[in-house]
Design an enzyme around this catalytic site. Structure first.
Site, PDB file in Angstrom:
ATOM      1  N   ARG A  83     -10.875 -54.548   6.587  1.00 19.00           N
ATOM      2  CA  ARG A  83      -9.743 -55.305   6.068  1.00 19.00           C
ATOM      3  C   ARG A  83      -9.921 -56.827   6.168  1.00 19.00           C
ATOM      4  O   ARG A  83      -9.731 -57.552   5.193  1.00 19.00           O
ATOM      5  CB  ARG A  83      -8.460 -54.943   6.825  1.00 19.00           C
ATOM      6  CG  ARG A  83      -7.752 -53.732   6.330  1.00 19.00           C
ATOM      7  CD  ARG A  83      -7.099 -53.025   7.481  1.00 19.00           C
ATOM      8  NE  ARG A  83      -8.134 -52.500   8.349  1.00 19.00           N
ATOM      9  CZ  ARG A  83      -8.740 -51.330   8.147  1.00 19.00           C
ATOM     10  NH1 ARG A  83      -8.352 -50.563   7.182  1.00 19.00           N
ATOM     11  NH2 ARG A  83      -9.738 -50.927   8.929  1.00 19.00           N
ATOM     12  N   THR A  84     -10.262 -57.297   7.355  1.00 17.88           N
ATOM     13  CA  THR A  84     -10.233 -58.743   7.564  1.00 17.88           C
ATOM     14  C   THR A  84     -11.280 -59.436   6.700  1.00 17.88           C
ATOM     15  O   THR A  84     -10.979 -60.401   5.986  1.00 17.88           O
ATOM     16  CB  THR A  84     -10.445 -59.061   9.059  1.00 17.88           C
ATOM     17  OG1 THR A  84      -9.600 -58.217   9.824  1.00 17.88           O
ATOM     18  CG2 THR A  84     -10.143 -60.509   9.353  1.00 17.88           C
ATOM     19  N   LYS A 112     -32.521 -62.739  16.231  1.00 21.97           N
ATOM     20  CA  LYS A 112     -33.714 -63.396  16.814  1.00 21.97           C
ATOM     21  C   LYS A 112     -33.328 -64.250  18.007  1.00 21.97           C
ATOM     22  O   LYS A 112     -34.126 -65.016  18.520  1.00 21.97           O
ATOM     23  CB  LYS A 112     -34.388 -64.281  15.759  1.00 21.97           C
ATOM     24  CG  LYS A 112     -34.787 -63.561  14.490  1.00 21.97           C
ATOM     25  CD  LYS A 112     -35.301 -64.590  13.470  1.00 21.97           C
ATOM     26  CE  LYS A 112     -35.185 -64.042  12.062  1.00 21.97           C
ATOM     27  NZ  LYS A 112     -35.240 -65.113  11.053  1.00 21.97           N
ATOM     28  N   ARG A 134     -15.642 -63.471  13.247  1.00 24.90           N
ATOM     29  CA  ARG A 134     -15.280 -62.382  14.165  1.00 24.90           C
ATOM     30  C   ARG A 134     -16.438 -62.216  15.151  1.00 24.90           C
ATOM     31  O   ARG A 134     -17.604 -62.219  14.757  1.00 24.90           O
ATOM     32  CB  ARG A 134     -15.057 -61.067  13.424  1.00 24.90           C
ATOM     33  CG  ARG A 134     -14.856 -59.906  14.380  1.00 24.90           C
ATOM     34  CD  ARG A 134     -14.385 -58.662  13.709  1.00 24.90           C
ATOM     35  NE  ARG A 134     -13.000 -58.776  13.289  1.00 24.90           N
ATOM     36  CZ  ARG A 134     -12.277 -57.754  12.821  1.00 24.90           C
ATOM     37  NH1 ARG A 134     -12.822 -56.559  12.721  1.00 24.90           N
ATOM     38  NH2 ARG A 134     -11.022 -57.923  12.456  1.00 24.90           N
ATOM     39  N   HIS A 162      -6.216 -62.232  17.516  1.00 21.27           N
ATOM     40  CA  HIS A 162      -6.531 -61.941  16.104  1.00 21.27           C
ATOM     41  C   HIS A 162      -5.384 -62.557  15.297  1.00 21.27           C
ATOM     42  O   HIS A 162      -4.524 -61.863  14.753  1.00 21.27           O
ATOM     43  CB  HIS A 162      -6.621 -60.429  15.914  1.00 21.27           C
ATOM     44  CG  HIS A 162      -7.184 -59.981  14.593  1.00 21.27           C
ATOM     45  ND1 HIS A 162      -7.384 -60.832  13.517  1.00 21.27           N
ATOM     46  CD2 HIS A 162      -7.592 -58.749  14.179  1.00 21.27           C
ATOM     47  CE1 HIS A 162      -7.888 -60.129  12.512  1.00 21.27           C
ATOM     48  NE2 HIS A 162      -8.023 -58.875  12.883  1.00 21.27           N
TER      49      HIS A 162
HETATM   50  N1   CP Z   1      -6.982 -54.871  11.227  1.00 19.53           N
HETATM   51  C1   CP Z   1      -8.253 -55.234  11.230  1.00 19.53           C
HETATM   52  O1   CP Z   1      -8.653 -56.210  11.852  1.00 19.53           O
HETATM   53  O2   CP Z   1      -9.068 -54.396  10.519  1.00 19.53           O
HETATM   54  P1   CP Z   1     -10.630 -54.560  10.349  1.00 19.53           P
HETATM   55  O3   CP Z   1     -11.248 -54.356  11.701  1.00 19.53           O
HETATM   56  O4   CP Z   1     -11.060 -53.508   9.367  1.00 19.53           O
HETATM   57  O5   CP Z   1     -10.908 -55.948   9.862  1.00 19.53           O
END
Ligand code: CP
Length: 487
Positions: A83-84, A112, A134, A162
């Site tokens: 999603r993100t 590396k 992320r 998040h």
């Molecule tokens: N909700 C969320 O962060 O989903 P993903 O891990 O798929 O990005």
């Protein structure tokens, strides 16, 4: 000369000079590059303005292709995502921009041994106009922001935060209920390791929500999150009487987190501190077991809570929407998907308009940010002889070549500091003054006279003495609850 100053000289000949800033230097926050590292980086007014824009965008998703034409988003994902990452990439393209991605860091130079700091320096030099990151280490986005010449957006840092998921969650709640003030929200499941829960709880607390915590046994909210909710957002944990929640609460201790100052819209605030009787809930936010972050790797999740039609038949949940950041496993039964109260796929869909509005704001294409300067955080860079963060997965421990320990003052008297990257409380037994060479207890009133930059933090007095500090003559401990925390 500081590390980033050296970096500027070494790398400044190509593209932008970076990293952006000494995080502890006094800066004009009106002109500095803005980042979204924590949900705290946005004011409530800015969030509301973002939601208005996201709603406008959602009415015609394809009508914004000129807004950020030519802008490039880099998505650096050191952890899996559906999603993100894809919604950020879709959002960029719908705004007329382009995307470069490192979706699997095993195929990048990280494999590396390239550091996050170096990767960020390179990608923010001339490759991209905004970075979406992320990373499995708590505080990674904060470190990236120090080394980036362009805005950094935290797409999840370990079990820490998040914030863009929280924006999607709040947006959906706002669409459903028409407001965000004083909602009654159940947080259920793995509250310990779920970063979405932490950012969501901070934001809801700022909107004056009552939070009902129903953790899976052993997965309670971390102490640092509860402390922060209490000290910075004025939220008080209270035992809850959860009979009306039916089987959702059957196997768990229920804690009720309520604003200390009862607000008008609260349905069940009891200022006397009695167990709260939960009557009516606006939303149930369920999370999966975050097994990828469980510390021992063997936490018991075989009896993990499940939510379905039967659970949602409880009287108090009659009008509650069911939320989940996804991905889910079995914690919400598929047979609940047809129930109109289940809005988890709407949350995922909201990712595109919300992130379109966010990208446009951080790229300077829409005017959304407050004009007045944001209050400066009290930050202090750690020195070699001081304590460091005890959380092994914190970026200050996983990337020690580039991440100087950095502390944030949570309370001045008594002195309480947390790791500025991951928010873990730093255990301090003695505070030295580098000018007088005296040490004080963290509870000493005398610390009010010591400038933060002159302080040295030690785990215990013996360590302070071994570094040549002597006990201050009039160290006067005070009761730990005698003074209010610095807001
Ligand atoms: N909700 C969320 O962060 O989903 P993903 O891990 O798929 O990005």
């Amino acid at each position: 000369m500081r590390r980033w100053e050296v970096a500027n000289i070494l790398f400044g000949i190509v593209g932008r000079s970076f990293p952006a800033a000494d995080p502890c230097a006094s800066t004009d926050r009106m002109t500095e590059t803005r980042h979204l590292v924590s949900i705290d980086d946005l004011s409530l007014r800015e969030m509301k303005a973002l939601f208005l824009k996201a709603r406008e965008i959602s009415e015609d998703l394809t009508g914004w292709a000129g807004l950020c034409r030519g802008a490039i988003t880099a998505t650096l994902f050191y952890e899996p995502s559906t999603r993100t990452r894809l919604s950020f990439e879709s959002a960029t393209q719908r705004l007329g921009g382009g995307v470069i991605t490192a979706a699997d860091m095993r195929n990048s130079s990280a494999s590396k041994g390239e550091s996050l700091a170096d990767t960020v320096r390179v990608v923010s030099s001339s490759y991209a106009d905004i970075l979406v990151l992320r990373h499995p280490s708590e505080g990674a986005a904060r470190l990236a922001a120090q080394y980036s010449g362009v805005p950094v957006i935290n797409a999840g840092d370990g079990s820490h935060e998040h914030p863009t998921q929280t924006l999607c969650d709040l947006y959906c709640l706002w669409v459903e209920h028409g407001h965000l003030d004083g909602l009654d929200v159940v947080l259920a499941g793995d509250l310990r390791y779920s970063r979405t829960i932490h950012s969501f709880a901070y934001a809801l607390a700022r909107f004056g929500a009552n939070l009902v915590c129903i953790p899976q046994h052993g997965f309670e909210l971390p102490e640092y999150v509860v402390k922060r909710l209490r000290e910075e957002f004025g939220v008080e944990p209270i035992r809850a009487n959860a009979k009306r929640l039916g089987d959702l609460a059957a196997s768990s201790d229920v804690v009720y987190l309520t604003p200390q100052k009862p607000h008008q819209l609260s349905l069940f605030t009891d200022a006397k501190g009695k167990a709260q009787d939960i009557q009516h809930v606006h939303a149930v936010y369920m999370t999966r077991p975050q097994t990828e972050r469980h510390e021992s790797g063997s936490e018991e999740t075989s009896e993990y809570m499940r939510l379905g039609k039967k659970t949602m038949s409880a009287e108090s949940l009659r009008d509650a929407v069911v939320m989940h950041p996804l991905p889910r496993r079995d914690e919400i039964s598929a047979d609940f998907d047809s129930d109109p109260r289940g809005i988890y796929f709407k949350q995922a869909a909201s990712g595109v308009p919300v992130r379109m509005a966010l990208l446009a704001a951080f790229l300077g294409k829409i005017d959304l940010f407050d004009s007045e300067p944001r209050p400066a955080e009290e930050l202090k860079k750690g020195e070699a002889d001081e304590v460091c963060c005890s959380k092994e997965t914190c970026i200050s421990n996983t990337e020690i070549r580039h991440a100087d320990p950095m502390f944030k003052v949570a309370s001045r008297v008594p002195l309480r500091v947390v790791c500025a990257y991951c928010s873990t409380e730093i255990q301090i037994g003695a505070v030295g003054c580098r000018t007088t060479r005296r040490w004080h207890l963290p509870t000493s009133q005398q610390l009010k006279k010591v400038r933060l930059e002159n302080m040295a933090f030690f785990a215990d007095p013996a360590w302070a003495e071994s570094k040549g500090f002597q006990l201050a003559a009039e160290s006067s401990p005070i009761s730990s609850d005698a003074a209010p925390p610095v807001p």
